[in-house]
Scaffold this motif. Structure first.
Motif, PDB file in Angstrom:
ATOM      1  N   UNK A   1       2.570  -3.398   7.057  1.00 33.80           N
ATOM      2  CA  UNK A   1       0.999  -3.533   7.277  1.00 33.80           C
ATOM      3  C   UNK A   1       0.241  -4.572   6.622  1.00 33.80           C
TER       4      UNK A   1
ATOM      5  N   UNK B   1       3.184   2.525   2.081  1.00 35.24           N
ATOM      6  CA  UNK B   1       3.348   3.226   3.212  1.00 35.24           C
ATOM      7  C   UNK B   1       4.682   3.715   3.525  1.00 35.24           C
TER       8      UNK B   1
ATOM      9  N   UNK C   1      -1.795  -3.415  11.852  1.00 39.31           N
ATOM     10  CA  UNK C   1      -1.516  -3.604  10.369  1.00 39.31           C
ATOM     11  C   UNK C   1      -2.486  -2.449   9.654  1.00 39.31           C
ATOM     12  N   UNK C   2      -2.585  -2.978   8.385  1.00 37.79           N
ATOM     13  CA  UNK C   2      -3.653  -2.196   7.508  1.00 37.79           C
ATOM     14  C   UNK C   2      -4.872  -2.000   8.037  1.00 37.79           C
ATOM     15  N   UNK C   3      -5.505  -3.178   8.464  1.00 42.48           N
ATOM     16  CA  UNK C   3      -6.780  -3.072   9.284  1.00 42.48           C
ATOM     17  C   UNK C   3      -7.090  -2.052  10.474  1.00 42.48           C
TER      18      UNK C   3
ATOM     19  N   UNK D   1       1.567  -7.638   5.714  1.00 40.99           N
ATOM     20  CA  UNK D   1       2.016  -8.855   5.788  1.00 40.99           C
ATOM     21  C   UNK D   1       3.048  -9.336   4.646  1.00 40.99           C
TER      22      UNK D   1
ATOM     23  N   UNK E   1       0.742  -1.221  -0.042  1.00 39.82           N
ATOM     24  CA  UNK E   1       0.047  -0.013  -0.076  1.00 39.82           C
ATOM     25  C   UNK E   1       0.779   1.056  -0.089  1.00 39.82           C
TER      26      UNK E   1
ATOM     27  N   UNK F   1      -4.940   0.824  10.613  1.00 41.81           N
ATOM     28  CA  UNK F   1      -5.252   1.962  10.225  1.00 41.81           C
ATOM     29  C   UNK F   1      -6.454   2.351   9.687  1.00 41.81           C
TER      30      UNK F   1
ATOM     31  N   UNK G   1       1.144   3.908  10.794  1.00 34.68           N
ATOM     32  CA  UNK G   1       1.059   3.812   9.368  1.00 34.68           C
ATOM     33  C   UNK G   1       0.683   5.009   8.520  1.00 34.68           C
TER      34      UNK G   1
ATOM     35  N   UNK H   1       6.645   2.684   5.465  1.00 40.93           N
ATOM     36  CA  UNK H   1       7.283   2.359   6.921  1.00 40.93           C
ATOM     37  C   UNK H   1       8.527   1.468   6.707  1.00 40.93           C
TER      38      UNK H   1
END
Lengths: 384, 294
Positions: free
Chosen positions: A369, A329, B12-14, A371, A327, B16, B187, A331
């Protein structure tokens, strides 16, 4: 040190402070390196220190005395290998070479320097800063910590002797702030060794690596950092004339009732240890060797504990998170301790370029984020 | 190297996406209060009109859900983007046309993104598509109370959220809280939000002091520009991925937001985000160089 972070881990995994000694197994297995010339024959009686095979770079010797009973395929940290099967005769006979007999008190300095360089690849000099590193980076691993805890008196003794020979600028023992027992014991003893200092370092991942520890301690590049496990081997050789035959390993994880530290003979089968001393609480277990961050998943069937094995972590199986597309990001770039940009690893040219610079510390995958396992890119695979 | 599912950063993404929801919900509630309850209890609208903000929220949730199902994606992020877009539209938006335009806009951008790897800021693009479609109707950002100048709000009221703007994007006070919530998530690309907001504020102050343009004070205290910069500009996926790039991107966005807001008070910001997002490949190319030459 702003880039190093503390990893979030399960605080319920607590290791027993008692070390179990299992250093006299019936049989051990010594995996044979590629392109090695075998120096012994089947049914040959061997002693501790008998050369077993040689490669272009080193000679492998036997950690026990016994009889060679043949070859067997075993699992190792590097995959399947043929190994020499040696039956223990429990007589602990040693092959004593005249030149191995060392006495630290009258060994000439240049000879000692050469010996340390040859045997342990240590470049020891006068007026250096010396650091004894008892920091375990991997979560749940406490091997270095236990080496110090078990042999701290011996370590202080040899450090003091080495200091007299090499006139070190500073001698520092580094332990993590979480190693309460070590800190307590060292505080009691250090009064007798005014030249040795104790440094308590924060619980940051990778701080145990030489490059980061030097930065943290503001040390010069030529400072010498010795791991506690290595100092144990040095101590054994130069004070007790003993070569490396055993080691400490930790077997821990949330799938075990009592995570424990073992003193084992090199070449022991892991299953033997698990069956005799440990209780696994669930059927679905994943085994990892040398840590969850930098280590790898293993199949424990016929797995042999070699010199490189420091820890075995038994974790309950968890559903694997399927990696999602990146995505963007960034990071991973922010967290990379050696300033690489894992996001660019999708580019094979970049992946190839940074292959050696990458520490394979796993922080990018840990923080990602979505994985993504960045190791796949380094291997040249595709993740997305 | 870490390939074990047992050791991962707890967020994680969730998480965020959850932070985005947590940051957005107070704004949606305030939007319902400002454009519904407040008007109803002052007898400015009938009960049916009170439900209009809720209608827009529900429609955008449904459309986000349908888009997610159609493209076989997670529903939460799609509903979120749909809600963010809806928060910026006017209360006077045509209730029949809006669902069609929102669906079409989201569908086109999503299709282009997935099919052709078309990287463009989804929220601002759809917002502009919506604007173009809705321009066919008479379009104003003032609710009935603002049209009648019923309450005579001062700057503090505008700061709280009583200024003109979209359905749920006017409260600067709540937006400050939202930014704090989002910034607490590792994030969230806070650098973009902070640098764009700082640039925008500095330029506005310069405008106020150098050109004595006092109308800029109202823009500074109203939340709708900051809403766009926080929720749309700092889009996690369509923005530069290196820290330096994020600073540059934020600066460009703040700069273009200032100038385009002078041209179009309410819509300029979406064009600013869209135009800034076109610079991402160039910024990334520039910031990647340092790493590629490692």
């Amino acid at each position: 040190m702003e880039k190093l972070i503390e990893l979030v881990k399960n605080e319920n995994i607590v290791v027993s402070s008692k070390i179990i000694s299992y250093d006299n197994p019936d049989t051990i297995y010594i995996p044979i390196a590629k392109q090695a010339s075998i120096l012994i024959k089947k049914n040959e009686q061997i002693k501790i220190g008998t050369p077993l095979y040689k490669t272009n770079y080193y000679v492998e010797t036997s950690p026990i005395s016994g009889i060679i009973s043949g070859l067997k395929a075993v699992n190792t940290i590097d995959g399947l290998k043929n190994a020499l099967e040696i039956h223990n005769d429990f007589q602990e006979k040693k092959l004593i070479k005249s030149q191995v007999k060392i006495n630290l008190n009258n060994l000439p300095k240049d000879k000692l320097t050469k010996l340390l360089e040859l045997q342990f690849k240590i470049n020891i000099k006068n007026n250096q800063d010396l650091v004894l590193n008892a920091i375990d980076d991997e979560p749940y691993v406490l091997t270095e910590n236990f080496y110090l805890l078990t042999y701290y008196e011996e370590f202080l003794d040899i450090l003091d002797k080495l200091a007299k020979i090499y006139n070190f600028k500073n001698i520092t023992i580094c332990v993590k702030s979480s190693s309460g027992e070590n800190i307590h014991k060292l505080m009691e003893c250090l009064g007798m060794y005014p030249n040795i200092k104790l440094k308590i370092v924060p619980n940051l991942y990778l701080l145990g690596k030489d490059i980061f520890l030097k930065k943290y301690l503001n040390l010069e590049n030529d400072s010498l950092i010795i791991k506690a496990s290595l100092l144990y081997d040095i101590y054994n050789l130069i004070k007790r004339n003993r070569q490396k035959t055993d080691k400490l390993i930790i077997i821990t994880g949330d799938a075990l009732t009592t995570p424990t530290i073992f003193k084992v003979r090199i070449g022991l089968k892991l299953e033997e240890l698990l069956n005799n001393y440990l209780t696994i609480t669930t059927k679905d277990v994943d085994f990892y060797v040398n840590g969850l961050m930098m280590g790898k998943k293993i199949n424990i069937k016929d797995f042999v504990i070699t010199e490189e094995v420091e820890s075995i972590i038994c974790m309950q199986k968890r559903p694997e998170e399927a990696p999602k597309p990146c995505i963007n990001c960034g990071i991973c770039t922010e967290i990379c301790p050696v300033n690489l940009s894992p996001i660019l690893l999708k580019n094979p040219t970049y992946a190839k370029k940074v292959q050696n610079k990458c520490l394979k510390c796993g922080l990018c995958s840990y923080i990602c984020p979505t994985h993504i396992n960045f190791n796949d890119y380094l291997k040249g695979g595709e993740n997305e | 190297m870490n390939n074990s599912p047992v050791l991962h950063y707890p967020k994680d993404y969730r998480t965020l996406i959850n932070s985005y929801y947590l940051a957005l919900i107070p704004l949606l509630i305030f939007g319902f209060y400002k454009n519904g309850l407040l008007l109803y209890f002052n007898n400015l609208i009938k009960f049916k009109m009170l439900l209009i903000p809720l209608y827009f929220y529900i429609i955008s949730i449904l459309i986000g859900f349908i888009i997610a199902k159609f493209f076989k994606e997670e529903t939460k992020p799609n509903i979120l983007i749909s809600l963010i877009i809806t928060s910026t539209i006017s209360l006077n938006t045509n209730i029949y046309m809006y669902p069609i335009i929102l669906f079409t806009g989201l569908f086109i951008v999503k299709y282009l993104t997935l099919r052709f790897n078309f990287k463009i800021n989804t929220a601002s693009t759809v917002r502009i598509i919506a604007l173009l479609g809705l321009l066919l109707n008479s379009y104003s950002y003032l609710n009935i109370a603002e049209k009648l100048n019923k309450f005579n709000y001062n700057l503090a009221d505008i700061f709280i959220g009583h200024g003109p703007g979209g359905l749920a994007n006017t409260s600067l006070l709540i937006l400050i809280i939202s930014l704090i919530i989002l910034s607490l998530n590792k994030y969230y690309k806070k650098i973009i939000a902070y640098s764009s907001i700082t640039t925008f504020i500095i330029l506005n102050f310069l405008g106020i002091f150098l050109f004595k343009n006092t109308s800029l004070i109202n823009i500074l205290c109203n939340g709708y520009i900051y809403f766009a910069l926080i929720f749309m500009g700092a889009d996690i996926s369509i923005s530069p991925h290196h820290t330096k790039g994020m600073f540059i991107y934020g600066f460009i966005m703040g700069l273009s937001a200032f100038f385009l807001t002078l041209i179009s008070k309410y819509e300029g910001i979406y064009f600013a985000i869209l135009i800034s997002s076109l610079t991402i490949p160039i910024i990334n190319k520039f910031t990647n160089q340092k790493y590629l030459q490692t």
